[in-house]
Design a protein around this motif. Structure first.
Motif, PDB file in Angstrom:
ATOM      1  N   PHE A  30      30.748   8.411  -5.643  1.00 49.58           N
ATOM      2  CA  PHE A  30      32.000   9.114  -5.903  1.00 49.58           C
ATOM      3  C   PHE A  30      32.174   9.228  -7.406  1.00 49.58           C
ATOM      4  O   PHE A  30      32.129   8.234  -8.130  1.00 49.58           O
ATOM      5  CB  PHE A  30      33.184   8.381  -5.297  1.00 49.58           C
ATOM      6  CG  PHE A  30      34.490   9.037  -5.641  1.00 49.58           C
ATOM      7  CD1 PHE A  30      34.856  10.227  -5.045  1.00 49.58           C
ATOM      8  CD2 PHE A  30      35.314   8.488  -6.607  1.00 49.58           C
ATOM      9  CE1 PHE A  30      36.040  10.856  -5.393  1.00 49.58           C
ATOM     10  CE2 PHE A  30      36.508   9.110  -6.962  1.00 49.58           C
ATOM     11  CZ  PHE A  30      36.863  10.297  -6.351  1.00 49.58           C
ATOM     12  N   ARG A  31      32.366  10.433  -7.875  1.00 45.76           N
ATOM     13  CA  ARG A  31      32.585  10.668  -9.300  1.00 45.76           C
ATOM     14  C   ARG A  31      34.038  11.019  -9.551  1.00 45.76           C
ATOM     15  O   ARG A  31      34.667  11.687  -8.743  1.00 45.76           O
ATOM     16  CB  ARG A  31      31.704  11.824  -9.788  1.00 45.76           C
ATOM     17  CG  ARG A  31      30.232  11.467  -9.862  1.00 45.76           C
ATOM     18  CD  ARG A  31      29.409  12.682 -10.218  1.00 45.76           C
ATOM     19  NE  ARG A  31      27.993  12.368 -10.295  1.00 45.76           N
ATOM     20  CZ  ARG A  31      27.387  11.995 -11.426  1.00 45.76           C
ATOM     21  NH1 ARG A  31      28.062  11.921 -12.550  1.00 45.76           N
ATOM     22  NH2 ARG A  31      26.100  11.706 -11.419  1.00 45.76           N
ATOM     23  N   CYS A  32      34.532  10.570 -10.688  1.00 39.69           N
ATOM     24  CA  CYS A  32      35.873  10.921 -11.109  1.00 39.69           C
ATOM     25  C   CYS A  32      36.021  12.442 -11.124  1.00 39.69           C
ATOM     26  O   CYS A  32      35.168  13.157 -11.653  1.00 39.69           O
ATOM     27  CB  CYS A  32      36.124  10.342 -12.503  1.00 39.69           C
ATOM     28  SG  CYS A  32      37.726  10.808 -13.182  1.00 39.69           S
ATOM     29  N   LEU A  33      37.105  12.922 -10.519  1.00 38.21           N
ATOM     30  CA  LEU A  33      37.317  14.363 -10.438  1.00 38.21           C
ATOM     31  C   LEU A  33      37.668  14.963 -11.793  1.00 38.21           C
ATOM     32  O   LEU A  33      37.552  16.163 -12.013  1.00 38.21           O
ATOM     33  CB  LEU A  33      38.461  14.657  -9.454  1.00 38.21           C
ATOM     34  CG  LEU A  33      38.244  14.171  -8.024  1.00 38.21           C
ATOM     35  CD1 LEU A  33      39.491  14.402  -7.199  1.00 38.21           C
ATOM     36  CD2 LEU A  33      37.046  14.873  -7.404  1.00 38.21           C
ATOM     37  N   VAL A  34      38.102  14.117 -12.715  1.00 34.81           N
ATOM     38  CA  VAL A  34      38.547  14.599 -14.018  1.00 34.81           C
ATOM     39  C   VAL A  34      37.405  14.611 -15.032  1.00 34.81           C
ATOM     40  O   VAL A  34      37.186  15.602 -15.727  1.00 34.81           O
ATOM     41  CB  VAL A  34      39.716  13.741 -14.539  1.00 34.81           C
ATOM     42  CG1 VAL A  34      40.187  14.233 -15.897  1.00 34.81           C
ATOM     43  CG2 VAL A  34      40.861  13.749 -13.537  1.00 34.81           C
ATOM     44  N   CYS A  35      36.659  13.510 -15.104  1.00 30.70           N
ATOM     45  CA  CYS A  35      35.660  13.393 -16.171  1.00 30.70           C
ATOM     46  C   CYS A  35      34.233  13.236 -15.664  1.00 30.70           C
ATOM     47  O   CYS A  35      33.294  13.311 -16.443  1.00 30.70           O
ATOM     48  CB  CYS A  35      36.016  12.226 -17.096  1.00 30.70           C
ATOM     49  SG  CYS A  35      35.736  10.613 -16.344  1.00 30.70           S
ATOM     50  N   GLY A  36      34.056  13.014 -14.370  1.00 34.43           N
ATOM     51  CA  GLY A  36      32.712  12.939 -13.821  1.00 34.43           C
ATOM     52  C   GLY A  36      32.068  11.570 -13.878  1.00 34.43           C
ATOM     53  O   GLY A  36      30.913  11.409 -13.482  1.00 34.43           O
ATOM     54  N   GLU A  37      32.809  10.573 -14.360  1.00 36.89           N
ATOM     55  CA  GLU A  37      32.285   9.213 -14.386  1.00 36.89           C
ATOM     56  C   GLU A  37      32.044   8.720 -12.965  1.00 36.89           C
ATOM     57  O   GLU A  37      32.857   8.970 -12.078  1.00 36.89           O
ATOM     58  CB  GLU A  37      33.299   8.299 -15.095  1.00 36.89           C
ATOM     59  CG  GLU A  37      32.906   6.851 -15.172  1.00 36.89           C
ATOM     60  CD  GLU A  37      32.017   6.572 -16.362  1.00 36.89           C
ATOM     61  OE1 GLU A  37      31.513   7.529 -16.978  1.00 36.89           O
ATOM     62  OE2 GLU A  37      31.841   5.389 -16.689  1.00 36.89           O
ATOM     63  N   ILE A  38      30.933   8.025 -12.725  1.00 35.21           N
ATOM     64  CA  ILE A  38      30.687   7.467 -11.399  1.00 35.21           C
ATOM     65  C   ILE A  38      31.564   6.238 -11.204  1.00 35.21           C
ATOM     66  O   ILE A  38      31.479   5.278 -11.968  1.00 35.21           O
ATOM     67  CB  ILE A  38      29.204   7.095 -11.221  1.00 35.21           C
ATOM     68  CG1 ILE A  38      28.345   8.361 -11.278  1.00 35.21           C
ATOM     69  CG2 ILE A  38      28.988   6.362  -9.900  1.00 35.21           C
ATOM     70  CD1 ILE A  38      26.850   8.086 -11.202  1.00 35.21           C
ATOM     71  N   LEU A  39      32.421   6.298 -10.193  1.00 38.38           N
ATOM     72  CA  LEU A  39      33.338   5.184  -9.943  1.00 38.38           C
ATOM     73  C   LEU A  39      32.809   4.243  -8.874  1.00 38.38           C
ATOM     74  O   LEU A  39      33.152   3.081  -8.843  1.00 38.38           O
ATOM     75  CB  LEU A  39      34.714   5.706  -9.531  1.00 38.38           C
ATOM     76  CG  LEU A  39      35.434   6.556 -10.577  1.00 38.38           C
ATOM     77  CD1 LEU A  39      36.828   6.909 -10.093  1.00 38.38           C
ATOM     78  CD2 LEU A  39      35.499   5.828 -11.908  1.00 38.38           C
TER      79      LEU A  39
END
Ligand SMILES: [Zn+2]
Length: 63
Positions: A30-39
């Motif tokens: 799952f990636r952050c919808l805002v910045c694309g960081e993998i959460l």
């Protein structure tokens, strides 16, 4: 069902994390919808869903 809150370490977006332990889900990440960081990386053993609850302060977020 397990609920918890997750904050993106990069842009501070807040997510509600809902995990359904009674069934399997899709493996992946799952990636952050805002910045694309993998959460989170999911192994598929449980069904995990994320919902954006807190928009980050875009003034402090540098692209
Ligand atoms: Zn983020």
């Amino acid at each position: 069902m397990r609920k918890s809150d997750v904050t993106c370490p990069k842009c501070q977006a807040g997510y509600r994390r809902i995990e359904l332990t009674s069934k399997g889900g899709a493996a992946g990440e799952f990636r952050c919808l805002v910045c694309g960081e993998i959460l989170e990386r999911m192994d598929g053993s449980t069904d995990v869903a994320f919902r954006l609850t807190v928009q980050p302060n875009t003034n402090s977020y540098a692209f």
